[in-house]
Scaffold this active site. Structure first.
Site, short mmCIF file in Angstrom:
data_model
loop_
_atom_site.label_atom_id
_atom_site.label_comp_id
_atom_site.label_asym_id
_atom_site.label_seq_id
_atom_site.Cartn_x
_atom_site.Cartn_y
_atom_site.Cartn_z
N CYS A 50 -14.68 22.76 76.00
CA CYS A 50 -14.41 21.82 76.96
C CYS A 50 -13.09 20.74 76.29
O CYS A 50 -12.93 20.68 75.59
CB CYS A 50 -14.86 20.28 76.44
N ASP A 57 -19.16 25.73 75.53
CA ASP A 57 -19.22 25.34 77.70
C ASP A 57 -20.01 26.57 77.07
O ASP A 57 -18.90 27.76 76.98
CB ASP A 57 -18.21 24.97 78.40
#
Length: 152
Positions: A50, A57
């Site tokens: 992120c 992620d």
């Protein structure tokens, strides 16, 4: 190894590039240029960061393309995808960066990518893009990645 002398990663020790910008994706001549066929790469453990929190992620990427003159050399593609592990970008940017790099390198007849991202804030964000309509008469298999509830 005739015809493959320009490859710098296949058959040699390699390290994961520090960033997607440093990664080199390589190509080789299409061994079947007279056929229209689909090549699929699946990366079920794609990871990026992120850009705001630095938290990881995770995504399941499915990349389908119909080659023209070139096919991608798979080891270099794997190293390119792994280079996102320390790269901060939103899901949309990561998915489209993968697609654009492959399109720019190969100039395929057609390409489609599905980025099936695991939830961030309780909501999965899936990203899809393709270069246009696929050529007539070619079988394009469905990506068939289950909605988040069934991805497990």
């Amino acid at each position: 190894m005739t015809g493959y002398e320009s490859l710098t990663q296949l058959g040699r020790p390699s390290t994961i590039p520090a960033s997607p910008g440093e990664a080199v994706i390589e190509r080789v001549a299409n061994p079947e240029p007279g056929f229209t066929y689909v090549v699929r790469f699946v990366c079920p453990e794609f990871t990026a960061l992120c850009p705001l929190t630095g938290q990881p992620d995770f995504a399941h990427l499915v990349l389908d393309y119909i080659p023209d003159a070139w096919i991608v050399e798979s080891k270099s593609l794997k190293l390119f995808l792994a280079s996102f592990r320390n790269h901060g970008a939103f899901h949309e940017a990561c998915t489209l960066m993968v697609a654009r790099r492959v399109v720019d390198l190969l100039m395929p007849k057609w390409l489609r990518i599905g980025g099936y991202w695991y939830p961030r804030g309780g909501m999965p964000i899936d990203v899809f893009w393709q270069t246009g309509a696929p050529p007539e008469g070619v079988w394009i298999p469905p990506q068939e990645v289950a909605p988040y509830r069934g991805r497990g």
